[in-house]
Motif scaffolding. Sequence first.
Motif, PDB file in Angstrom:
ATOM      1  N   PHE A  83       1.852   9.693  -5.358  1.00  0.00           N
ATOM      2  CA  PHE A  83       2.305  11.046  -5.009  1.00  0.00           C
ATOM      3  C   PHE A  83       3.442  11.493  -5.920  1.00  0.00           C
ATOM      4  CE2 PHE A  83       0.088  10.554  -0.898  1.00  0.00           C
ATOM      5  CZ  PHE A  83      -0.571  11.767  -0.921  1.00  0.00           C
ATOM      6  N   ALA A  84       4.358  10.536  -6.215  1.00  0.00           N
ATOM      7  CA  ALA A  84       5.497  10.881  -7.067  1.00  0.00           C
ATOM      8  C   ALA A  84       5.005  11.342  -8.427  1.00  0.00           C
ATOM      9  CB  ALA A  84       6.415   9.673  -7.206  1.00  0.00           C
ATOM     10  N   PHE A  85       4.026  10.612  -8.957  1.00  0.00           N
ATOM     11  CA  PHE A  85       3.468  10.934 -10.261  1.00  0.00           C
ATOM     12  C   PHE A  85       2.966  12.377 -10.319  1.00  0.00           C
ATOM     13  CE2 PHE A  85       0.048  10.703 -13.431  1.00  0.00           C
ATOM     14  CZ  PHE A  85       0.753  10.169 -14.494  1.00  0.00           C
ATOM     15  N   PHE A  86       2.283  12.772  -9.217  1.00  0.00           N
ATOM     16  CA  PHE A  86       1.729  14.125  -9.182  1.00  0.00           C
ATOM     17  C   PHE A  86       2.787  15.186  -8.908  1.00  0.00           C
ATOM     18  CE2 PHE A  86      -2.429  12.070  -8.113  1.00  0.00           C
ATOM     19  CZ  PHE A  86      -3.082  12.538  -9.229  1.00  0.00           C
ATOM     20  N   TYR A  87       3.655  14.886  -7.952  1.00  0.00           N
ATOM     21  CA  TYR A  87       4.432  15.982  -7.377  1.00  0.00           C
ATOM     22  C   TYR A  87       5.870  16.101  -7.862  1.00  0.00           C
ATOM     23  CZ  TYR A  87       0.416  17.032  -4.608  1.00  0.00           C
ATOM     24  OH  TYR A  87      -0.857  17.393  -4.243  1.00  0.00           O
ATOM     25  N   ILE A  88       6.455  15.026  -8.481  1.00  0.00           N
ATOM     26  CA  ILE A  88       7.839  15.160  -8.954  1.00  0.00           C
ATOM     27  C   ILE A  88       7.969  16.253 -10.025  1.00  0.00           C
ATOM     28  CG2 ILE A  88       9.643  13.974 -10.310  1.00  0.00           C
ATOM     29  CD1 ILE A  88       9.338  11.624  -8.499  1.00  0.00           C
ATOM     30  N   PRO A  89       7.047  16.336 -10.989  1.00  0.00           N
ATOM     31  CA  PRO A  89       7.176  17.440 -11.957  1.00  0.00           C
ATOM     32  C   PRO A  89       7.194  18.804 -11.276  1.00  0.00           C
ATOM     33  CG  PRO A  89       5.539  15.872 -12.700  1.00  0.00           C
ATOM     34  CD  PRO A  89       5.908  15.467 -11.303  1.00  0.00           C
ATOM     35  N   ILE A  90       6.266  18.963 -10.302  1.00  0.00           N
ATOM     36  CA  ILE A  90       6.183  20.263  -9.633  1.00  0.00           C
ATOM     37  C   ILE A  90       7.446  20.513  -8.818  1.00  0.00           C
ATOM     38  CG2 ILE A  90       4.935  21.570  -7.876  1.00  0.00           C
ATOM     39  CD1 ILE A  90       2.378  20.180  -8.887  1.00  0.00           C
ATOM     40  N   LEU A  91       7.894  19.432  -8.113  1.00  0.00           N
ATOM     41  CA  LEU A  91       9.100  19.570  -7.300  1.00  0.00           C
ATOM     42  C   LEU A  91      10.311  19.926  -8.163  1.00  0.00           C
ATOM     43  CD1 LEU A  91       9.032  16.792  -4.562  1.00  0.00           C
ATOM     44  CD2 LEU A  91       9.214  19.272  -4.250  1.00  0.00           C
ATOM     45  N   SER A  92      10.444  19.227  -9.327  1.00  0.00           N
ATOM     46  CA  SER A  92      11.600  19.499 -10.172  1.00  0.00           C
ATOM     47  C   SER A  92      11.554  20.938 -10.677  1.00  0.00           C
ATOM     48  CB  SER A  92      11.682  18.504 -11.320  1.00  0.00           C
ATOM     49  OG  SER A  92      10.538  18.617 -12.105  1.00  0.00           O
ATOM     50  N   MET A  93      10.338  21.412 -10.956  1.00  0.00           N
ATOM     51  CA  MET A  93      10.210  22.800 -11.388  1.00  0.00           C
ATOM     52  C   MET A  93      10.679  23.750 -10.289  1.00  0.00           C
ATOM     53  SD  MET A  93       6.732  24.823 -12.181  1.00  0.00           S
ATOM     54  CE  MET A  93       6.467  25.080 -10.447  1.00  0.00           C
ATOM     55  N   ILE A  94      10.249  23.423  -9.038  1.00  0.00           N
ATOM     56  CA  ILE A  94      10.641  24.289  -7.922  1.00  0.00           C
ATOM     57  C   ILE A  94      12.165  24.260  -7.744  1.00  0.00           C
ATOM     58  CG2 ILE A  94      10.488  24.563  -5.414  1.00  0.00           C
ATOM     59  CD1 ILE A  94       7.570  23.598  -5.630  1.00  0.00           C
ATOM     60  N   LEU A 147       0.823  -1.207   0.000  1.00  0.00           N
ATOM     61  CA  LEU A 147       0.000   0.000   0.000  1.00  0.00           C
ATOM     62  C   LEU A 147       0.855   1.255   0.000  1.00  0.00           C
ATOM     63  CD1 LEU A 147      -2.836  -0.994   2.473  1.00  0.00           C
ATOM     64  CD2 LEU A 147      -2.993  -0.676   0.010  1.00  0.00           C
ATOM     65  N   ILE A 148       1.917   1.209   0.819  1.00  0.00           N
ATOM     66  CA  ILE A 148       2.773   2.397   0.917  1.00  0.00           C
ATOM     67  C   ILE A 148       3.467   2.661  -0.426  1.00  0.00           C
ATOM     68  CG2 ILE A 148       4.897   3.285   1.983  1.00  0.00           C
ATOM     69  CD1 ILE A 148       3.875   1.866   4.588  1.00  0.00           C
ATOM     70  N   THR A 149       3.900   1.572  -1.091  1.00  0.00           N
ATOM     71  CA  THR A 149       4.551   1.738  -2.395  1.00  0.00           C
ATOM     72  C   THR A 149       3.600   2.384  -3.393  1.00  0.00           C
ATOM     73  OG1 THR A 149       5.546  -0.392  -1.879  1.00  0.00           O
ATOM     74  CG2 THR A 149       6.032   0.520  -4.041  1.00  0.00           C
ATOM     75  N   VAL A 150       2.375   1.854  -3.435  1.00  0.00           N
ATOM     76  CA  VAL A 150       1.387   2.406  -4.363  1.00  0.00           C
ATOM     77  C   VAL A 150       1.179   3.881  -4.096  1.00  0.00           C
ATOM     78  CG1 VAL A 150      -1.048   2.370  -4.976  1.00  0.00           C
ATOM     79  CG2 VAL A 150       0.213   0.234  -4.775  1.00  0.00           C
TER      80      VAL A 150
END
Lengths: 368, 279
Positions: free
Chosen positions: B16-27, B8-11
């Motif tokens: 979250f990674a799918f949503f937030y890595i693009p935004i994080l990399s932009m930041i 469950l934690i992996t999923v």
Amino acid sequence: MSAPDVEPFLRIEGVSKSFGTFQAVKNVNLSVSKGEIFALLGGSGCGKTTLLRMLAGFEEPTSGQIFLDGRDMANVPPWQRPVHMMFQSYALFPHMTVAANVGYGLKHEKSLSKEGRAARVAEMLDLVQLTQFAHRKPHQISGGQRQRVALARALARQPKLLLLDEPLAALDKKLREHTQFELMSIQERTGVTFIVVTHDQEEAMTLSDRIAVMDKGEVKQIGSPTEIYEFPQSKFVAGFIGSVNSFEARVISRDKGHLRLDVPALGGEILARDVAGAAEGQKVSLAVRPEKMRITKDRPDTPNAVAGHVKDLAYFGKDSLYRVILPGGLVQAHAVNARRGDEGAFMADWDDEVWVSFDPSSAIVLVD
Amino acid sequence: MKRSPTFLITVMCFGFAFFYIPILSMIVYSFNASRLATVWGGFSTKWYVSLVSNDAVVNALFLSLKIALVSATFATILGTMAGITLARFTKFRGRTLFSGLVVAPLIMPEVITGISMLVFFILMADWVGWPGQRGFTTITLAHITFSMVFVTTIIQARMIQSDRAIEEAAMDLGSRPWQVMFDITLPVISPAILSGWLLAFTISLDDVVISSFVTGPGSTTLPLLIWSKVKLGVTPDINALATLMVLTVGIGVFAAGMIMSRTERRRQLDAQMAFRSDD
């Protein structure tokens, strides 16, 4: 209680209310005197709440008129009626303190100064013993306290008429009994006329001076608690208030203020209280309350005695409920348990052969 | 069936990674010292500094804020009125049509809304000579139109929950319907109104599609500016600007959620306390 020649304080005349094709209230006529506690009693959907809402002005009667203190209430909006209501849900304003809730209606009292308003609020909070909760919000107090805030708020503008919609329904049993007496004492002190809507017959009996029993939008009977209980005028009223043994009967004759009935279920002739409208040969119902039944070991020296045997008994301590099989059927008898050692003391047991009897004055004949 | 917590934690992490890595990399890349957007050249805040000194960006930001402020306010007023009407007046002629029309923009593609707005403004200018020029006014009007839908939905949901009897009680105590509205109805739903305003504000602040249809020369909102700049290639100052917008919108949405949940939690807590002190 109400003098018939004086214009009553509240007069409801031929009031009906329909919602689409559904008739919620049918041709209701009743009068309430000043200072009375009047109960509208009935099951859910009997039209009692609709009637109350018409008094408050939230609904307009489809036909008929309502007069309050001699004034026709037609087209008077709720905010101009000298009538206040205590809602079943209490409907306290959640964003206001207890004191602000109680004082809300007073801002429309233009004659009252700011100090006068504060004094009135303090007086009301004192009346319901909530002075120390004045600055709490409604969600910070208990259910019983909320009920008292709702009462104080409805009384603050000194209404001519106070409407209480199921005032005790949301309280638990213990609190309900206490609050009941509190309501009565507050009514006595303020002298405001109360109209209470309730489905609880005990509540109606203890609280009110008079009761109107309603069913399917109609008023079935109006009277004091004693009249309603002792002398119901219809099978519905007899059955709705308390329990009752009811038998089919036929009028044989009328003599010396009594009716002589043929009741097959009781195995023959029975004497009953005379009622208007019962003609010889007419089919009627005979109703006898269980606690009016006497149970004796030997045949009593009175009319209306039938022999039978005890089928079942429920012992409650101070009293017992017997189910006795008679030749023509089953009756319930409710008897206070005798003091042991008293003369003639008798406690029937299972399968005992007994005599069931009742006084002619306790035998109610229902014509409908 | 029992799923292992690791699964469950992996999923969840992947989600979250799918949503937030693009935004994080932009930041992260907004703090990149290099001029090339994709090559890391050390930490720097110079792009933030250059943003502040860039007049076009500052003007666009203020225009966006101004539009968001005005449109959110009007959308809240109109949306609140529509929401109360839909919740309280259950029977009136054309109710179904009205409620349908109110929520239609929710599912209408933004492109359609944008085009129809543009056509409408052009026709209006032809017939009545107003609006003479597209810009602040037309964008604001367009934003009001589609963000009031969200406010309406929030208010309607809140109104359906609230007890009708408290309004009747106020009326019973001598208040006319308009007094009841201001004394009782609006204060009771005020948290919902506030969160509706915040939602309308953030929707307006990050709208590109509808704004691009109804804007005119010289009226470039912040999202439009970013959009036009990106067409020439992603530069680190765009990253910095986008980071600031993410922050603003994020705070707005978060605050709206907090206001709603805190009032609800406090109500429950108080109710428990009161229950315990019951006599």
